[in-house]
Design a protein around this motif. Structure first.
Motif, mmCIF file in Angstrom:
data_model
loop_
_atom_site.group_PDB
_atom_site.id
_atom_site.type_symbol
_atom_site.label_atom_id
_atom_site.label_comp_id
_atom_site.label_asym_id
_atom_site.label_seq_id
_atom_site.Cartn_x
_atom_site.Cartn_y
_atom_site.Cartn_z
ATOM 1 N N LYS A 287 0.831 -1.207 0.000
ATOM 2 C CA LYS A 287 0.000 0.000 0.000
ATOM 3 C C LYS A 287 0.867 1.258 0.000
ATOM 4 N N ALA A 288 1.989 1.202 0.707
ATOM 5 C CA ALA A 288 2.910 2.342 0.699
ATOM 6 C C ALA A 288 3.486 2.553 -0.691
ATOM 7 N N VAL A 289 3.794 1.462 -1.357
ATOM 8 C CA VAL A 289 4.316 1.553 -2.729
ATOM 9 C C VAL A 289 3.247 2.125 -3.654
ATOM 10 N N GLU A 290 1.994 1.723 -3.449
ATOM 11 C CA GLU A 290 0.895 2.249 -4.260
ATOM 12 C C GLU A 290 0.690 3.741 -4.002
ATOM 13 N N MET A 291 0.779 4.147 -2.730
ATOM 14 C CA MET A 291 0.689 5.579 -2.418
ATOM 15 C C MET A 291 1.781 6.347 -3.157
ATOM 16 N N ARG A 292 2.990 5.843 -3.118
ATOM 17 C CA ARG A 292 4.105 6.528 -3.773
ATOM 18 C C ARG A 292 3.875 6.634 -5.278
ATOM 19 N N ARG A 293 3.299 5.581 -5.871
ATOM 20 C CA ARG A 293 3.026 5.607 -7.314
ATOM 21 C C ARG A 293 1.982 6.656 -7.668
ATOM 22 N N ARG A 294 0.936 6.763 -6.814
ATOM 23 C CA ARG A 294 -0.181 7.648 -7.134
ATOM 24 C C ARG A 294 0.103 9.112 -6.826
ATOM 25 N N TRP A 295 0.886 9.381 -5.812
ATOM 26 C CA TRP A 295 1.095 10.760 -5.390
ATOM 27 C C TRP A 295 2.579 11.077 -5.337
ATOM 28 N N ARG A 296 3.058 11.732 -6.375
ATOM 29 C CA ARG A 296 4.487 12.073 -6.419
ATOM 30 C C ARG A 296 4.729 13.371 -7.194
ATOM 31 N N SER A 297 3.864 14.349 -6.982
ATOM 32 C CA SER A 297 4.048 15.654 -7.614
ATOM 33 C C SER A 297 4.826 16.578 -6.683
ATOM 34 N N ASP A 298 5.162 17.762 -7.175
ATOM 35 C CA ASP A 298 5.857 18.736 -6.336
ATOM 36 C C ASP A 298 4.966 19.280 -5.233
ATOM 37 N N ARG A 299 3.635 19.151 -5.407
ATOM 38 C CA ARG A 299 2.735 19.680 -4.379
ATOM 39 C C ARG A 299 2.212 18.611 -3.425
ATOM 40 N N LEU A 300 2.172 17.370 -3.850
ATOM 41 C CA LEU A 300 1.640 16.320 -2.992
ATOM 42 C C LEU A 300 2.400 15.025 -3.249
#
Length: 556
Positions: A287-300
């Motif tokens: 789930k942590a890996v999935e979070m990292r995949r989905r949210w990796r912009s400069d703002r979030l």
């Protein structure tokens, strides 16, 4: 030549850039810094459309980075009754009753920032004591550290826990000899039945427990939650904060932030973790890996894992090598056995996930360092920048391990007794000898380790200027004890470039140089000429995040 959207001039700029530490003007465009230098250097970037800000000689700094907050809970608690600094039965009762007659706390009246000794030394807070204040309506007092809550009989009955309830290890609904709850609730799972009674249904607390909402919030609930988060973001911006590292997380909170970002753009950049709990299978880290995949912009961004190793000193739940003074046989606890934590640490490290662990007692800090060392042995050295949050007590033998293992000390100046808070009861609980290496900012920095400063809001006030002031003026508990005060530049670094370093962004934020993110705070005066004890009287004149003015003092 590019055209600036914003030029700040006539300023005393502290850039945190060793190659160009000072300047008097800065130009911003398109979310990045165009130039830093003299007023004359900026002339070529000006156009009729450029917003020009005259700083009138005031300090201009990189936007503050708060490396440890709880945004959703903080936003929700902006609406709550605060008992900060309120002591004595009569004063507390007056504040609570005045709030109660307004009838603005449906479900339960929760008061924040309650002190462990607020009713006087030796006065135990019980449901019967709180019944004398408000007998016929649910009332709960939240300790400032948010690790203990005290509830009256009506609240315990409403939450279904008057007769106690089994809770996960490390949390406790304290039950008296009569088989009924005393009113003291220790740690998150114990007081969740009370926070569930609030208008949010306790959704702001779910990230701390690593939970998602039991059922999807309806449209009205989701809109209310978005409003709370936006209020928290606006409060951050009003205090010059342009980036925060959240220390609780779930998919729901990330989705709220993402929705705000899509609709209007986040006004503060955020990092949100995956919350790893005791007993979870290592496969949960998917789930942590999935979070990292989905949210990796400069703002979030969602690119790290948060864990709790222990509790807090005041409730004797911080894990210590030796017993608490005056309580034989009580030395706290750890949520994780060493083998379990080592395995989690190794797997997080293998997946390239940064780890942040709440560890307050010296034994908890030791166990966390052991886990980081295990991951280094298993996976080989890398620039992991794993963190330990708080480090309120530290065994001297563990001091050099921070630098040796590349571990970041993430600390909160306002937590230290003798700074923003009185030295008791902590001094009596741990004694002078352990206090010598307690809250050891300067000692840790001098060992070669990297520090990052933060507030832990809403546990402590969010204002970075208060944190900076506390870092500057805190006095040793006793003559001859270590002086842990920070220089002004180290204090500023803790809330800027050091925070950026702890999120692998030190070349792009926490620093004012061409090409870096246009995150800037303009103060109301010159921080270098302000007496250390008055630093928190300065105000934020303007906050700029991603090149956008997110707060301006006096603006309507």
């Amino acid at each position: 030549m590019a055209t600036a959207d914003v030029i700040i001039e006539n300023a005393s700029i502290l850039t945190m850039d060793p190659d160009n530490p000072r300047a008097d003007a800065i130009a911003l465009a398109g979310g990045t810094i165009l130039a830093v230098g003299s007023r004359g250097d900026m002339a070529g970037f000006a156009a009729p459309s450029t917003r020009r800000i005259d700083a009138a000689g005031a300090s201009v700094l990189p936007g503050f980075i708060d490396s440890h907050i709880h945004l959703f809970a903080g936003g929700a608690q902006l609406r709550s009754l605060s008992l900060a600094g309120v002591t004595g039965f009569e004063a507390i009762a007056k504040a609570v009753r005045e709030r109660a007659v307004k009838k603005i706390d449906p479900g339960v009246l929760v008061a924040e920032q309650a002190a462990y000794q607020m009713f006087g030394d030796g006065e135990t807070i019980t449901r019967q004591l709180l019944d004398r204040i408000l007998p016929d309506y649910p009332l709960a007092l939240f300790a400032g550290d948010h690790h203990t809550m005290w509830a009256n009989t009506a609240a315990l009955e409403a939450g279904g826990i008057l007769h106690g309830r089994q809770t996960p290890a490390g949390s406790e609904i304290v039950v008296g000899p009569d088989g009924l709850a005393t009113g003291e609730l220790r740690e998150f799972e114990a007081f969740a039945p009370i926070t569930d009674l609030t208008p949010t249904g306790g959704r702001e607390m779910l990230g701390l427990m690593g939970h998602e909402p039991k059922s999807p919030p309806n449209a009205a609930q989701r809109a209310a939650d978005i409003g709370i988060v936006k209020q928290g973001l606006a409060y951050c911006a009003s205090l010059g904060v342009t980036s925060f590292h959240n220390m609780d997380g779930n998919f729901y909170q990330l989705e709220l932030l993402e929705e705000i970002d899509r609709s209007e753009g986040l006004i503060v950049r955020g990092r949100v973790p995956f919350r790893m709990l005791p007993g979870m299978a290592l496969s949960e880290l998917d789930k942590a890996v999935e979070m990292r995949r989905r949210w990796r912009s400069d703002r979030l961004t969602a690119d790290f894992v948060k864990m709790f190793m222990d509790g807090v000193i005041e409730s004797t739940t911080a894990d210590m090598f030796e017993d608490y003074n005056g309580t034989p046989g009580v030395s706290g606890f750890s949520y994780f056995e060493q083998d379990e934590f080592d395995a989690i640490s190794i797997e997080c490290d293998r997946l390239g996930l940064q780890i942040a662990v709440h560890a307050i007692g010296d034994a908890a800090v030791n166990r966390t360092l052991n886990g980081y060392q295990a991951s280094r042995r298993a996976n080989g050295p890398r620039d992991s920048r794993h963190r330990i949050e708080h480090i309120e007590m530290l065994s001297p033998s563990d001091l050099p391990r921070f630098a040796e293992l590349g571990v970041i000390a993430s600390m909160q100046p306002t937590h230290a007794p003798g700074g923003a808070y009185p030295i008791e009861p902590i001094l009596s609980m741990v004694g002078r000898e352990r206090m010598k290496t307690g809250y050891a900012w300067r000692t840790i920095r001098q060992s070669g380790a990297r520090l990052a400063f933060s507030s832990d809001w809403p546990v402590a006030p969010l204002d970075p200027l208060l944190g900076i002031r506390t870092a500057l003026v805190r006095q040793p508990a006793f003559e001859g004890d270590p002086d842990e005060r920070q220089s002004l530049m180290d204090s500023l670094a803790g809330f800027t470039i050091d925070g950026a370093f702890s999120e692998f962004q030190e070349t792009r934020k926490g620093i004012l140089k061409p090409g870096a993110m246009a995150d800037v705070v303009v103060l109301s005066g010159d921080i270098e000429s302000t007496p250390p004890g008055d630093v928190d009287t300065l105000k934020v004149a303007a906050t700029i995040c991603d090149g956008r003015i997110t707060y301006e003092r006096g603006a309507t």
